[in-house]
Design a protein around this motif. Structure first.
Motif, short mmCIF file in Angstrom:
data_model
loop_
_atom_site.label_atom_id
_atom_site.label_comp_id
_atom_site.label_asym_id
_atom_site.label_seq_id
_atom_site.Cartn_x
_atom_site.Cartn_y
_atom_site.Cartn_z
N ILE A 62 0.78 -1.11 0.10
CA ILE A 62 0.11 0.05 0.02
C ILE A 62 0.86 1.23 -0.02
O ILE A 62 0.81 2.28 -0.80
N GLU A 63 1.78 1.25 0.88
CA GLU A 63 2.67 2.48 0.85
C GLU A 63 3.58 2.60 -0.49
O GLU A 63 3.58 3.84 -0.71
N GLU A 64 4.00 1.70 -1.24
CA GLU A 64 4.57 2.00 -2.10
C GLU A 64 3.91 2.24 -3.38
O GLU A 64 4.31 3.25 -4.29
N ARG A 65 2.55 2.04 -3.44
CA ARG A 65 1.61 2.19 -4.66
C ARG A 65 1.15 3.66 -4.32
O ARG A 65 0.94 4.43 -5.29
N LEU A 66 0.78 4.23 -3.07
CA LEU A 66 0.14 5.22 -2.83
C LEU A 66 1.03 6.24 -2.27
O LEU A 66 0.50 7.69 -1.96
N GLY A 67 2.04 6.08 -1.64
CA GLY A 67 3.16 7.04 -1.16
C GLY A 67 2.53 7.43 0.28
O GLY A 67 3.05 8.40 0.93
N ILE A 68 1.64 6.63 1.01
CA ILE A 68 1.13 7.07 2.32
C ILE A 68 1.98 6.06 3.00
O ILE A 68 1.74 4.81 2.89
N GLU A 69 2.44 6.65 4.27
CA GLU A 69 2.99 5.73 5.23
C GLU A 69 2.09 4.95 6.06
O GLU A 69 0.97 5.11 6.28
N THR A 70 2.36 3.58 5.95
CA THR A 70 1.65 2.68 6.21
C THR A 70 2.25 1.75 7.50
O THR A 70 3.04 1.24 7.24
N ARG A 71 1.27 1.36 8.47
CA ARG A 71 1.92 0.66 9.78
C ARG A 71 1.06 -0.54 9.81
O ARG A 71 -0.23 -0.27 9.74
N SER A 72 1.36 -1.57 10.15
CA SER A 72 0.55 -2.67 10.67
C SER A 72 0.62 -3.26 12.22
O SER A 72 1.77 -3.18 12.42
N THR A 73 -0.36 -3.74 12.64
CA THR A 73 -0.31 -4.27 14.02
C THR A 73 -1.17 -5.68 14.09
O THR A 73 -2.36 -5.58 13.33
N THR A 74 -0.42 -6.54 14.42
CA THR A 74 -1.19 -7.93 14.61
C THR A 74 -1.57 -8.04 16.17
O THR A 74 -0.65 -8.21 16.97
N LEU A 75 -2.75 -8.19 16.28
CA LEU A 75 -3.50 -8.55 17.66
C LEU A 75 -3.18 -9.93 18.19
O LEU A 75 -2.89 -10.16 19.51
N GLY A 76 -3.26 -10.84 17.42
CA GLY A 76 -2.69 -12.18 17.90
C GLY A 76 -3.72 -12.63 19.04
O GLY A 76 -4.73 -12.41 19.20
N HIS A 77 -2.98 -13.24 19.98
CA HIS A 77 -3.45 -14.09 21.08
C HIS A 77 -4.05 -12.94 22.32
O HIS A 77 -4.69 -13.34 23.11
N ILE A 78 -3.78 -11.66 22.02
CA ILE A 78 -4.33 -10.77 22.76
C ILE A 78 -6.00 -10.92 22.84
O ILE A 78 -6.89 -10.73 23.98
N GLN A 79 -6.58 -11.23 21.58
CA GLN A 79 -7.93 -11.66 21.36
C GLN A 79 -8.60 -12.45 22.43
O GLN A 79 -9.72 -12.63 22.62
N ARG A 80 -7.63 -13.48 22.65
CA ARG A 80 -8.16 -14.75 23.50
C ARG A 80 -8.39 -14.54 25.09
O ARG A 80 -8.87 -15.26 25.71
N GLY A 81 -7.40 -13.42 25.41
CA GLY A 81 -7.17 -13.17 26.82
C GLY A 81 -8.17 -12.32 27.49
O GLY A 81 -8.66 -11.62 26.85
N GLY A 82 -7.83 -12.35 28.80
CA GLY A 82 -8.46 -11.23 29.56
C GLY A 82 -9.94 -11.36 30.13
O GLY A 82 -10.52 -12.65 29.95
N THR A 83 -10.62 -10.43 30.34
CA THR A 83 -11.84 -10.42 31.13
C THR A 83 -13.06 -10.79 30.11
O THR A 83 -12.88 -10.06 29.34
N PRO A 84 -13.89 -11.61 30.32
CA PRO A 84 -14.84 -11.84 29.27
C PRO A 84 -15.99 -10.61 29.22
O PRO A 84 -16.27 -10.17 30.46
N THR A 85 -16.47 -10.22 28.21
CA THR A 85 -17.74 -9.33 28.17
C THR A 85 -18.87 -9.70 29.14
O THR A 85 -18.76 -10.84 29.24
N ALA A 86 -19.71 -8.94 29.48
CA ALA A 86 -20.72 -9.37 30.15
C ALA A 86 -21.73 -10.15 29.46
O ALA A 86 -22.15 -11.24 29.91
N TYR A 87 -21.92 -10.08 27.94
CA TYR A 87 -22.47 -10.84 27.04
C TYR A 87 -22.13 -12.37 27.05
O TYR A 87 -22.87 -13.36 27.15
N ASP A 88 -20.52 -12.56 27.08
CA ASP A 88 -20.20 -13.54 27.04
C ASP A 88 -20.19 -14.40 28.30
O ASP A 88 -20.48 -15.64 28.37
#
Length: 340
Positions: free
Chosen positions: A255-281
């Motif tokens: 994306i950065e090469e084609r459009l010249g816009i600085e682009t950054r990526s973040t991978t959430l990974g196992h963060i999505q599995r951990g921690g306190t469950p929501t009230a719904y869950d």
């Protein structure tokens, strides 16, 4: 009557709420006794147990993960039905509650067909199991991903960057779809929809032209229209499947090469599995745990609890296995209207 409980496969928020609800309901209403098998099927075939009474489960519904531990052990690699039956008989265990995803329920189905008294509770953050509208853990994963994207948007706005958020989703894009819509992503890329880099860049450029810092939500299993397989750089897992992850880092420089816009990526990974469950869950998991006890009382072996609308129902294992619940075209189309 004695009931064994195990949690198998990947962990997710809400597992402890199922355990608590089952133990509380069974002991309070029906004078049932419970035992927990540690590390999923591994604990069952190795007879590795812990006591499960009300003192052991008090206050655990708000905790993430599982107090019993989990693993991806296949019981049929360690003696199968003969070993399971032997361990249950030696421990005086009359029935099992298996809490897990497709692999866990497939093993439970095979054991049930061989006469083991077993019921199932569906679990997966991916929400990809058929026969149930939602699985617990999904809502928490979506909330975590949404919170992360909200944070990425503020830093993206500060620098005029394009931000790519990679979330879990090997075969289905439910997490990416829901969190992307909630966070107002300018593009949502999911495994069910191959997309060209030109189309992605068009969405990014459209958002930039309106003065926005573009945000892209991408599932780890997404493939460009030029790719035959999902992006993988980390070899194979215990089941011989490619370890996914990194598609965001793959897309960002393109994306950065084609459009010249600085682009950054973040991978959430196992963060999505951990921690306190929501009230719904927590509520859904609690209802599942209570319903599992009713199934045992009714001797509905070979079935699992499921959510249809707002109702808890019981369905055969076979209804949940063999076909993943993918994102339908109309759901993606309604989200696509908001892209760019």
């Amino acid at each position: 009557m004695s009931v064994g409980i195990l949690t198998s496969g990947g962990d997710c928020p809400g597992l402890n709420a199922v355990i608590r609800a089952s133990v509380f309901t069974g002991s309070k209403l029906y004078d049932l006794e419970f035992v927990g098998y540690r590390w999923g099927w591994k604990g069952l075939v190795e007879n590795d147990t812990v006591p499960l009474g009300r003192p052991q489960v008090m206050g655990i519904s708000k905790q993430g993960g599982t107090i019993l531990g989990s693993s991806r052990t296949n019981p049929f690699d360690f003696g199968g039905v003969e070993r399971v039956r032997q361990v249950m008989e030696e421990g005086g265990v009359d029935a099992l509650i298996a809490i897990g995803g497709e692999g866990t329920l497939a093993a439970a189905q095979r054991l049930s067909a061989e006469g083991i008294h077993i019921v199932g509770v569906p679990k997966t953050i991916d929400n990809d199991l058929s026969a149930t509208d939602y699985t617990f853990g999904f809502d928490t994963a979506v909330q975590i991903a949404t919170d992360a994207m909200d944070r990425l948007r503020t830093t993206g706005d500060s620098h005029g960057r394009c931000m790519v958020a990679e979330v879990m989703g090997r075969h289905v894009g439910w997490i990416a779809l829901h969190s992307g819509m909630a966070a107002g992503a300018h593009a949502i890329l999911i495994p069910e929809q191959k997309t060209s880099i030109d189309q992605i860049c068009s969405w990014v450029d459209s958002a930039r032209s309106r003065g926005r810092a573009p945000l892209i939500a991408v599932a780890e299993g997404f493939k460009l229209d030029t790719m035959d397989d999902a992006h993988s750089e980390r070899g194979l897992d215990a089941f011989g499947r490619p370890r996914l992850g990194g598609i965001g880092e793959y897309l960002a420089p393109m994306i950065e090469e084609r459009l010249g816009i600085e682009t950054r990526s973040t991978t959430l990974g196992h963060i999505q599995r951990g921690g306190t469950p929501t009230a719904y869950d927590r509520v859904l998991a609690t209802r599942y745990g209570m319903a599992a006890i009713e199934m045992i009382r009714e001797e509905r072996w070979g079935e699992m609890v499921a959510l249809h609308g707002t109702d808890i129902v019981k369905v055969p294992f076979s209804d949940a296995l063999g076909k993943l619940k993918t994102v339908p075209q109309d759901r993606y189309d309604e989200a696509r209207v908001l892209f760019g």
